[in-house]
Design an enzyme around this catalytic site. Sequence first.
Site, PDB file in Angstrom:
ATOM      1  N   LYS A  62      -1.283  -9.460   2.731  1.00 41.23           N
ATOM      2  CA  LYS A  62      -0.602  -9.007   3.952  1.00 41.23           C
ATOM      3  C   LYS A  62      -1.518  -8.000   4.646  1.00 41.23           C
ATOM      4  O   LYS A  62      -2.196  -7.211   3.979  1.00 41.23           O
ATOM      5  CB  LYS A  62       0.746  -8.348   3.619  1.00 41.23           C
ATOM      6  CG  LYS A  62       1.439  -7.717   4.834  1.00 41.23           C
ATOM      7  CD  LYS A  62       2.892  -7.402   4.577  1.00 41.23           C
ATOM      8  CE  LYS A  62       3.181  -6.064   3.926  1.00 41.23           C
ATOM      9  NZ  LYS A  62       2.642  -4.881   4.627  1.00 41.23           N
ATOM     10  N   GLU A  92       8.738  -4.200  10.748  1.00 41.17           N
ATOM     11  CA  GLU A  92       9.219  -2.928  10.197  1.00 41.17           C
ATOM     12  C   GLU A  92       9.776  -2.027  11.288  1.00 41.17           C
ATOM     13  O   GLU A  92       9.116  -1.786  12.316  1.00 41.17           O
ATOM     14  CB  GLU A  92       8.056  -2.222   9.460  1.00 41.17           C
ATOM     15  CG  GLU A  92       8.469  -0.883   8.848  1.00 41.17           C
ATOM     16  CD  GLU A  92       7.495  -0.336   7.816  1.00 41.17           C
ATOM     17  OE1 GLU A  92       6.536  -1.051   7.445  1.00 41.17           O
ATOM     18  OE2 GLU A  92       7.714   0.805   7.378  1.00 41.17           O
ATOM     19  N   ASP A 145       0.840  -1.200   0.000  1.00 42.00           N
ATOM     20  CA  ASP A 145       0.000   0.000   0.000  1.00 42.00           C
ATOM     21  C   ASP A 145       0.878   1.255   0.000  1.00 42.00           C
ATOM     22  O   ASP A 145       0.373   2.378  -0.064  1.00 42.00           O
ATOM     23  CB  ASP A 145      -1.023  -0.006   1.140  1.00 42.00           C
ATOM     24  CG  ASP A 145      -0.387  -0.088   2.512  1.00 42.00           C
ATOM     25  OD1 ASP A 145       0.857  -0.184   2.602  1.00 42.00           O
ATOM     26  OD2 ASP A 145      -1.130  -0.060   3.510  1.00 42.00           O
ATOM     27  N   SER A 146       2.208   1.059   0.007  1.00 40.45           N
ATOM     28  CA  SER A 146       3.133   2.175  -0.235  1.00 40.45           C
ATOM     29  C   SER A 146       2.926   2.733  -1.642  1.00 40.45           C
ATOM     30  O   SER A 146       3.454   3.798  -1.975  1.00 40.45           O
ATOM     31  CB  SER A 146       4.588   1.733  -0.035  1.00 40.45           C
ATOM     32  OG  SER A 146       4.842   0.534  -0.745  1.00 40.45           O
TER      33      SER A 146
HETATM   34  O1  KIV Z   1       3.538  -1.124   1.692  1.00 36.59           O
HETATM   35  C1  KIV Z   1       4.723  -1.473   1.799  1.00 36.59           C
HETATM   36  O2  KIV Z   1       5.590  -1.113   0.988  1.00 36.59           O
HETATM   37  C2  KIV Z   1       5.097  -2.318   2.925  1.00 36.59           C
HETATM   38  C3  KIV Z   1       6.551  -2.569   3.129  1.00 36.59           C
HETATM   39  C4  KIV Z   1       7.172  -1.401   3.746  1.00 36.59           C
HETATM   40  C5  KIV Z   1       6.803  -3.796   3.907  1.00 36.59           C
HETATM   41  O3  KIV Z   1       4.270  -2.746   3.664  1.00 36.59           O
END
Ligand code: KIV
Length: 289
Positions: free
Chosen positions: A138, A207, A69-70
């Site tokens: 996730k 994290e 979700d980044s």
């Molecule tokens: O959304 C993302 O990029 C993540 C990573 C930082 C593990 O959850």
Amino acid sequence: MQNMVYLSPEKSSVMSSAQPDFNKVKRVTVHTLQEMKEHGVKISMLTAYDFSMARILDDAGVDVLLVGDSASNVMAGHETTLPITLDQMIYHAASVVRAIDRCLVVVDLPFGSYQGNSKVALDSTIRIMKESGAHAVKLEGGREVKESIERILSAGIPVMGHLGLTPQSIYKFGTYTVRATEEMEAQKLYEDAQLLEQLGCFSLVLEKIPASLGEKVAAKLHIPVIGIGAGGGVDGQVLVMHDMLGITKEFKPRFLRRYLNLYDDIKKGVSQYIADVKSNDFPNDMEEY
Ligand code: KIV
């Protein structure tokens, strides 16, 4: 462990008394990752959000692609991960799945699509699995999202946990600083990590926590623990692709290693293109019909 979804070592395709060559695995599955942990082979994971980049990363041999979700930050330019929608995550995930041959594709459940109501969590996950073709999801949190995790797992869908700095809770934390430095928070994380394993999660992301805690969790759990800013004592590493390739310029946390400086390289290439167009150098005789 309840709800364990792994093949036993005897049933495994690559397992033998000798060290398997995981590079030769044609399709990485949750079982492959489990075997990698059991053989002490580190797991590589990166984020991806689009077809073209996912193709390169898969071709390079990355084990896991996370449609994170980044995307809300690096693709859409939002300040946090909160605004991205389920539809947008599915669009990114489907693009990534179309690109890959080998790696496991895990998709983040976006903020608001799984908290508080396990039926909503399952509905969101089923949409991701059906509409994108991804292999696992996730989600962030421990005991608070227990029922959602159980319900998703009951449908046979692999779940990766995420503890430590969980960016969907940024307004609770107030800052992106390192988490679990205090004993109480560290203990809660340690217990939540064990709970996630007991529930049947196939893997866990940690994290931005102290390396000593990352190592302790990875040693305690049987499932693979993948770190981002969690030190070298875990079973694998994940980075945001835009950060490790140097596309994002300002983001410089201590845990980030930049492998390229694409921001400057792309800018240089584009500046040259502009100059060539303006000077009538492009196109030349060989570049026209
Ligand atoms: O959304 C993302 O990029 C993540 C990573 C930082 C593990 O959850």
